[in-house]
Design an enzyme around this catalytic site. Structure first.
Site, PDB file in Angstrom:
ATOM      1  NE  ARG A 846      -3.814   0.045   0.426  1.00  0.00           N
ATOM      2  CZ  ARG A 846      -4.775  -0.240  -0.444  1.00  0.00           C
ATOM      3  NH1 ARG A 846      -4.927   0.504  -1.535  1.00  0.00           N
ATOM      4  NH2 ARG A 846      -5.572  -1.280  -0.256  1.00  0.00           N
ATOM      5  NE  ARG A 847       1.931   3.603  -6.098  1.00  0.00           N
ATOM      6  CZ  ARG A 847       3.168   3.661  -6.548  1.00  0.00           C
ATOM      7  NH1 ARG A 847       4.075   4.283  -5.843  1.00  0.00           N
ATOM      8  NH2 ARG A 847       3.508   3.078  -7.675  1.00  0.00           N
ATOM      9  CD  GLU A 876      -2.329   8.454 -16.329  1.00  0.00           C
ATOM     10  OE1 GLU A 876      -3.436   8.261 -16.871  1.00  0.00           O
ATOM     11  OE2 GLU A 876      -1.360   8.947 -16.899  1.00  0.00           O
ATOM     12  CD  GLU A 919      -0.461  -4.688  -6.801  1.00  0.00           C
ATOM     13  OE1 GLU A 919      -0.165  -5.007  -5.623  1.00  0.00           O
ATOM     14  OE2 GLU A 919      -0.011  -3.694  -7.374  1.00  0.00           O
TER      15      GLU A 919
END
Length: 1360
Positions: A846-847, A876, A919
């Site tokens: 998770r960014r 995006e 993912e």
């Protein structure tokens, strides 16, 4: 009644004292004539005491009173007399005349705001208030008498003489006054004197005038044993001479201020300031021509001395440092520097005397510690650095004073003293300026590096910050110093601290690596590569903190400028993070974001960054230009822009500003404007749109000025420039020199690489070619002009590329065509499940909060030989890259980083919009080995709230991540990745959703280098069902598996033996050709799941690896179809058996060698017959008489018996049977011909048919036709090791009794047939020990054992 009267009288006293306070603010006014007055007054307040209460009027020094200067205006005698009467009357009213024994008490604080007498009158100097607060002053005695005295005197005189043509006048004035106030043991005295004189003289039109004035002031305050004195003397004079044609005047003024603090033991501190100024002017006129001139001289000096240390360092206020701002004057800055420089000198001297034992005031005497004084100096220097704009000057000056006073030597001595080690290191970290670094390097580098390494090993974060900060500064000295610091362990300490989560420590680490990259030179940069520094820079460059990210990117940009190590640097992936950073940050705002670079870098540091501006790498130039733009703004505020000319950065910036690189040119042009230089002509990155003038400017920049006219005559614009070939340059432009021609072509190729073709490239051809390689971007314009677009690209052939596009390099044409095919195959298809697993690990995170842990895992796994993919590009909104999905499909393992709220967005995400959700689903569908990495702060959400297609992820075994025990966590993760696990726990796992596919980790011992899968049975299956594979490729698959396993063993040992990255990639080229659509990041050595203990040497027939044991040529892996994979899926029992390896056939206990060979021959015959029957019938059921004891018994590596596994447990371990290494010719000799074969299957006899010769592997040392080598001495057999999972031993090794030969034969048939079906099961959980044990038993002599076995088998068969 009495209380009210007392309250009223106290109020009157307060009013009277307030009037005195107001009167003190008025200035002295003089009258004509001579006045001389003297007055004295005394006020006595009797005290009344009793046994219960005492009325004591005790003024407190800490109350807010006016300063000394406020008492200078008491001059009017009438007002003073009136006030004295009021005070006397007020005191008299306090006594009751009727009852002299009355008890007088003060009102409570709640009833009266006047706490004590004199609250409206300040009896102390401001400095005295500080001393009072520190406990130095202040007497607790009761004030029973207050005495006030005042004396003043004034005199004036005037004389004037006037005659014909002569006039003289003289005037003088003198004044003096004194005030004194005594209250108990507090004695305040003020005196002031002034004198003025004026003389005038006029003779025959010439006038002269002289004026002079002197003022003297003295203040004194005594409180207890402390006495403070201050004096101020000012003198001024002027003289003027004037005539008709000439005038001159001169003025001068001087001031002297002095203050000191004394105790009964002597002077504590003393300060003196002297300043003077003079000015002279003249003017003269002659015949209408006038001339003037003037001059001014100023001087200032300050002296401060301290006798011993300050007794209370906590009371040493730093208010003047705190009050400094960017607008502070230079004189104020100099005074602050002088003050604190003297303070540092005094403290260092006292510490040195104390160390020698000769100090009069020691630390022990005042009850403190030496470390407190070092911490106080550290605070002073730290605050000096923090001053805006002037902090650089303040900090440097104080650091120089510390070195000059011997403080730096004292700190280096303290580095070996445990009690002073950390406090000395703290101060060292703050004062390592350029000169101080040189002093440390010359006098005690090893001590300082040692204390820095000791600090980094401490678990305290503050210690780690100090240690890494010291190393950061030491890496900024010279190349030799960097080598010494690396030798002493400095670089290893910094790299170890890169694992921490503390921001300040990571900032020091990033800056230290950037400094080492700049100052280290080529040799130390090689050392950085050997220690995998680019890999450790990735988590720093991937961090959320901008400061950490910036200096990590700067380090990687400097390293990539070195051509010798560029290839190794590119593998880290850090360079991809440079452009997003520079495009999302403003240089000026970033400069103010952190104090570390708020004052900019030194001249030497910037000089070493200048060559990066000329780097061929676009990312490196972008970041270098960004930094110079930031430095230009800082140096402009400091007024030090000349530094860029001194380091020759102007020309380099101009070259970058005019280049077609859009990002770098923008920052370089902005830097030039801040410096005050002219910005050159800017070339657009849209090269096809260039005008003729733009082309001429570019030709000028690359150094071909002699040919500018030729380009002008030919009117070459951007379009023609990109179409020029060698013939045009030679014939039309006239570049006849071959070397010059090569130079021009090289510059033209570089221009084509960086050009922007978006105006014409609607098909994204440039992006497609750049993914192949940067060199292929040079063909973009030619392919666009040839009309190639998305529709025509799949139909392009080699002739078109050579003829129409001018691609004469045949290798480039081949790679382009392969890329086109891979582009077609990258789309999802029915055979997508069979995609080659060319990637070891895909990291999902998770960014928002998982980037640091994800990047740290990437580094750890890469250092252990795994190829890792981590997505660094932010996708995006609404877009999910197919390339990312393909990377997941190509990955063997899927590492899921679970940080706090990592799955929060997945809750109720039924439409699969979240990226992490997608993912996970892609990994489940691709049958990846999913391994969650669970942070300590992560909490699993309710499984029912997760989408159904990802619920099973909650039941996977994971690794609980503990940041302080990273190595242990990575060891456990590596065991998961290499296929070692607790079988019992995984087998008992419950699927997340009833009826859905059971996603469990699949751990086989497949070689990581096989592309299409060694066995054909790798098709898809659901639930617990098994399946068979395409039987026609069984033997080929077994050969490839054996070959790949040997390659894995060989490469794994090479990886552990050698630290060199170049040697670690030694043998990957032969196998990488069979991979499908290799990624740019898959160049790192692939890990191997089969880990052998015996070392396999690279040379020698007696020590050949597994691939050298292949008697046949190396066969490329075959890819099975989906239909073949689904064949026989209903018979899952056949896949539940193992086949014996060659070790089991050769290692029968309790028999002679002849008996073992005879038994081996019998087993070969029986196994081959069973394998033939299995191929015909496609299924084989296990024997029903198997007992429960046999079901639960485990299989040892050496003694393999006929033990049937449970029918409901799938076996998914590839075992090396004799079929892996038998040649087809040998099998044909062993097996009799059979004509009863089922359709669509092949027996061993069919497989023995000679095939078309395949290309021989270069590293194969022997073939089936080569003579058998002599038998070397057989090494001692190693002790069989137990297979362990991350949780411990998962299977036990036990001894078994020999079974009857009939049962043994039947078991051999079952296990031999199982080799046909073992690869089809997707949900098998258990692994076999036979494949792991084969190489252990071989002991590096596998080939000799094989040749010996084959020789004996052939001899037995031929006997009658």
């Amino acid at each position: 009644m009495k209380a009210a009267e007392i309250k009223r009288d106290l109020t009157n006293i307060q009013k009277s004292m307030s009037e005195i306070n107001d009167l003190a603010k008025e200035r002295i006014t003089g009258g004509p004539g001579s006045i001389s007055t003297t007055s004295a007054s005394a006020i006595t307040a009797p005290s009344t005491m009793s046994q219960t209460t005492t009325s004591r009027l005790a003024p407190k020094l800490t109350s807010a009173h006016p300063s000394i200067d406020d008492l200078r205006g008491l001059s009017r005698q009438d007002k003073i007399t009136q006030l004295q009467k009021k005070i006397r009357a007020s005191f008299e009213n306090l006594v009751d005349h009727d009852d002299s024994n009355v008890i007088v008490t003060l009102p409570d604080d709640d009833d009266c705001p006047h706490n004590h007498f004199g609250s409206g009158l300040n009896l102390t100097h401001p400095t005295a208030a500080q001393l009072s607060a520190s406990g130095l002053s202040g007497s607790s005695k009761t004030i029973d008498t207050i005495k006030f005295q005042e004396k003043s005197m004034k005199t004036e005189s005037k004389t004037k003489v006037v005659t014909d043509g002569f006039s003289s006048e003289q005037a003088t004035s003198n004044s003096a006054e004194m005030k004194r106030l005594q209250a108990g043991d507090i004695d305040y005295q003020e005196s002031k004197g002034a004198s003025a004189m004026r003389n005038r003289l006029e003779v025959d039109g010439v006038k002269t005038e002289e004026n002079a004035a002197v003022i003297k002031e003295a203040l004194s305050l005594r409180t207890g044993d402390i006495t403070q004195q201050a004096s101020n003397n000012v003198a001024a004079s002027s003289i003027t001479v004037q005539s008709e044609n000439f005038s001159a005047d001169k003025k001068a003024i001087s001031q002297s201020q002095q203050s000191q603090t004394m105790t009964s033991n002597g002077i504590i501190s003393q300060e003196k300031h002297v300043s003077s100024a003079s000015q002279a002017n003249y003017s003269m006129s002659h015949k209408g021509v006038s001339s003037t001139g003037s001059s001014m001289i100023t001087s200032s000096s300050q002296m401060s001395a301290m006798n011993g240390q300050m007794l209370k360092l906590a009371d040493l206020k730093l208010d003047d440092l705190k009050s400094l701002t960017a607008g502070s004057g230079q004189q104020e800055i100099e005074q602050t520097i002088n003050k604190y420089s003297n303070m540092l000198t005094s403290i260092v001297s006292s510490l040195q005397e104390d160390e020698r034992g000769g100090s009069a005031i020691t630390v022990h005497d005042v009850g403190g510690k030496k470390s407190q004084y070092l911490e106080k100096i550290n605070e002073v220097i730290r605050r000096a650095w923090a001053v805006p704009t002037h902090g650089h000057e303040l900090g440097y000056s104080l650091c120089n004073s510390l070195r000059q006073s011997g403080g730096l030597d004292l700190l280096m001595k303290n580095c070996v003293k445990p009690d002073l080690q950390f406090s000395s290191a703290q101060l060292l970290e703050q004062c390592l300026t350029t000169e101080n670094r040189k002093h440390v390097v010359d006098n005690g580098l090893d001590k300082v590096v040692n204390v820095a390494c000791v600090c980094t090993k401490n678990s305290n974060m503050e210690h780690s910050r100090v240690g890494t900060g010291i190393l950061e500064h030491l890496f900024k000295h010279s190349e030799g110093t960097c080598s010494d610091v690396i030798r002493l362990g400095g670089l290893d300490a910094v790299l170890f601290e890169c694992r921490t989560s503390d921001l300040e420590t990571l900032r020091h680490c990033a800056s230290a690596l950037a400094n080492l990259s700049l100052y280290g030179g080529a040799e130390n940069q090689e050392e950085m590569i050997l220690r995998k520094v680019p890999m450790w820079l990735f988590p720093l460059a991937f961090h959320n903190d901008d400061n950490i990210k910036y200096y990590a990117c700067l380090a990687i940009a400097v390293l990539v400028a070195n051509k010798e190590i560029e290839a190794e640097v590119l593998k880290s992936g850090c360079l991809d993070l440079v452009e997003p950073f520079v495009t999302s940050h403003d240089p000026s705002a970033f400069a103010r974001s952190n104090l570390a670079h708020a004052h900019g870098q030194s001249k030497h540091w910037l000089k070493r960054l200048v060559p990066v501006l000329s780097s061929n790498r676009e990312e490196a130039r972008n970041l270098a230009a960004f930094h110079f733009c930031m430095e230009a703004g800082i140096k402009r505020e400091q007024g030090n822009t000349d530094i860029f000319r001194e380091i020759n950065a102007i020309e380099a910036l101009k070259n970058v500003a005019s280049c077609p690189n859009a990002i770098a040119s923008k920052f370089a042009a902005q830097a030039l404007r801040l410096i005050g230089e002219t910005v050159p002509h800017k070339l657009s990155q849209q090269v096809p749109l260039w005008s003729v003038e733009d082309v001429q400017e570019w030709v000028k920049q690359i150094g071909f000025n002699d040919y500018i006219d030729k380009f002008n005559e030919s009117q070459v614009d951007g379009d023609l420039l990109l179409k020029l070939n060698q013939d045009n340059l030679r014939a039309d432009i006239g570049i006849g020199n071959g070397i010059l021609l090569k130079r021009f072509e090289r510059e033209l190729q570089n221009l084509k690489r960086m050009a922007d073709y978006s105006s014409k490239d609607t098909a994204k051809m440039h992006q497609f070619l750049s993914e192949i390689g940067t060199d292929y971007c040079t063909y973009t314009y030619a392919m666009l002009n040839a009309g190639i677009d998305k529709c025509a690209l799949p139909h392009v052939n080699e002739d078109m590329l050579m003829t129409e596009c001018g691609i004469h390099n045949s290798i480039h044409r081949l790679r382009i065509l392969n890329a086109v095919k891979n582009l077609e195959n990258s789309l999802p298809s029915s055979s997508e499940e069979n995609m080659a697993k060319t990637l070891d690990v895909f990291v999902s995170y998770r960014r928002s909060n998982g980037s640091q842990l994800a990047s740290l895992l990437k580094v750890h796994l890469q250092l252990r030989g795994f190829s890792v993919f981590i997505d660094v590009e932010r996708l995006e909104a609404g877009k999910f890259d197919n390339g990312l999905l393909n990377s997941i499909r190509q990955a063997k393992n899927f590492v899921l980083v679970l940080t706090p709220d990592a799955l929060h967005r997945c809750i109720n995400d039924e439409d699969c919009k979240d990226w992490v959700h997608r993912e996970i689903v892609a990994a489940l569908n691709s049958n990846c080995n999913i391994i969650p990495i669970i942070d300590q702060q992560f909490d699993w959400p309710e499984v029912e709230r997760l989408p159904e297609d990802m619920r099973s992820v909650a039941h996977f075994n994971g690794v609980n991540w503990i940041h302080d025990y990273q190595d242990a966590c990575i060891d456990k993760l590596e065991r998961f990745l290499r296929g070692e696990k607790n079988i019992d726990r995984i087998a008992a796992m419950v699927p997340g959703t009833p009826g859905s596919v059971s996603y469990q980790r699949m751990h086989s011992n497949d070689s990581d280098y096989q592309s299409g899968g060694a066995g054909a049975g790798s098709g898809a299956g659901t639930g617990g069902g098994g399946g068979g594979g395409v039987t026609g490729s069984v033997v080929d698959g077994l050969m490839v598996a054996a070959n790949g396993s040997g390659q894995a063993n060989h490469q794994a040992n090479r990886y552990r033996q050698s630290p060199s990255p170049a040697r670690q990639r030694g043998s990957t080229s032969q196998l990488s050709g069979y991979s499908r659509a290799p990624s740019k990041r898959s160049q790192i050595l692939t890990p191997y799941r089969t880990q052998q203990a015996a070392l396999l040497h690279k040379t020698g027939a007696g020590s050949a690896s597994m691939q050298n044991m292949m008697p046949l040529a190396y066969l490329p892996p075959r890819r099975s179809s989906a239909a073949g994979l689904g064949h026989g899926s209903g018979s899952g029992m056949g896949s539940g058996y193992r086949s014996h390896s060659v070790d089991g056939l050769l290692d029968q206990a309790g028999s002679t060698p002849e008996q073992r060979i005879a038994a081996a021959a019998a087993k070969v015959t029986a196994g081959s017959t069973a394998l033939t029957n299995a191929s015909s019938t496609s299924t084989l059921q296990p024997e029903e008489e198997v007992t429960d004891a046999a079901l639960n018994d485990s299989v040892t590596r050496r003694d393999k018996h006929t033990l049937s596994p449970p029918g409901n447990v799938q076996q998914h371990r590839k075992s090396r049977s004799l079929d892996h290494i038998l040649s087809k010719q040998t099998l044909a000799e062993l097996l009799p011909p059979s004509s009863e074969l089922a359709d669509g299957t092949q027996s061993m006899q069919n497989l023995a048919i000679p095939m078309t010769p395949q290309p021989q592997r270069r590293d194969t040392s022997s073939s089936s036709k080569s003579p058998t080598p002599e038998r070397p001495p057989q090494p001692a057999m190693e002790r069989v090791r137990e297979r362990q999972s991350p949780e411990g031993v998962s299977a036990t090794e036990s001894e078994r009794e020999d079974q009857p030969e009939e049962c043994l034969r039947h078991g051999n048939q079952q296990r031999a047939s199982a080799s046909v079906h073992r690869g089809a099961s997707l949900t098998s959980n258990k692994t076999s020990n036979s494949s792991l044990g084969s190489n252990f038993s071989a002991g590096g002599n596998n080939k000799t054992i094989f040749n010996r076995t084959m020789k004996k088998v052939r001899s037995l068969i031929k006997k009658p």
